[in-house]
Design an enzyme around this catalytic site. Structure first.
Site, PDB file in Angstrom:
ATOM      1  N   CYS A  12     -21.544 -21.003  41.550  1.00 16.72           N
ATOM      2  CA  CYS A  12     -21.851 -19.567  41.527  1.00 16.72           C
ATOM      3  C   CYS A  12     -20.633 -18.736  41.933  1.00 16.72           C
ATOM      4  O   CYS A  12     -20.187 -18.811  43.077  1.00 16.72           O
ATOM      5  CB  CYS A  12     -23.024 -19.320  42.472  1.00 16.72           C
ATOM      6  SG  CYS A  12     -23.318 -17.607  42.905  1.00 16.72           S
ATOM      7  N   CYS A  15     -21.213 -16.281  44.788  1.00 17.39           N
ATOM      8  CA  CYS A  15     -21.353 -17.029  46.048  1.00 17.39           C
ATOM      9  C   CYS A  15     -19.984 -17.332  46.648  1.00 17.39           C
ATOM     10  O   CYS A  15     -19.818 -17.322  47.867  1.00 17.39           O
ATOM     11  CB  CYS A  15     -22.104 -18.338  45.818  1.00 17.39           C
ATOM     12  SG  CYS A  15     -23.777 -18.140  45.196  1.00 17.39           S
TER      13      CYS A  15
END
Length: 81
Positions: A12, A15
Site C-alpha cells: 500500500c 501506508c
C-alpha cells in the site's frame, strides 16, 4: 486505556507514507501495527475495507476511525479527543 490499531499493508503506497508519521509519534500515542494480509480475521472483525485505517479503541471498543493518510497533528488530535 486508549490504543490505535493501525491497519496497513506492505503493498500500500499511502501506508508507506503514513508509516513514518505513526512511528514518529511512538512516544506520544499507544498504537499497534496490523498487517491486513497477515491478520485478515482482525480486519474482518473491525470491518476494515481500506488501508491505511486507524481505529481508536478505548477499553477494547472502537470509538473512532480515520481512513487514509493523516498528518501528525490530525493523528494527535484523533488520539487525544
Amino acid at each position: 486505556m486508549k490504543k490505535i490499531l493501525y491497519f496497513t499493508a506492505p503493498w500500500c503506497g499511502p501506508c508507506q507514507t503514513l508509516g513514518p508519521i505513526i512511528e514518529s509519534l511512538s512516544g506520544q500515542i499507544n498504537y499497534e501495527k496490523v498487517n491486513v494480509d497477515e491478520n485478515q480475521d482482525l480486519s474482518i472483525q473491525y470491518g476494515v475495507r481500506n488501508v491505511p485505517t486507524l481505529l481508536l479503541l478505548e477499553n477494547g471498543k472502537e470509538v473512532s476511525r480515520l481512513v487514509g493518510v493523516q498528518s501528525k497533528e490530525a493523528i494527535l488530535e484523533f488520539y487525544n479527543r
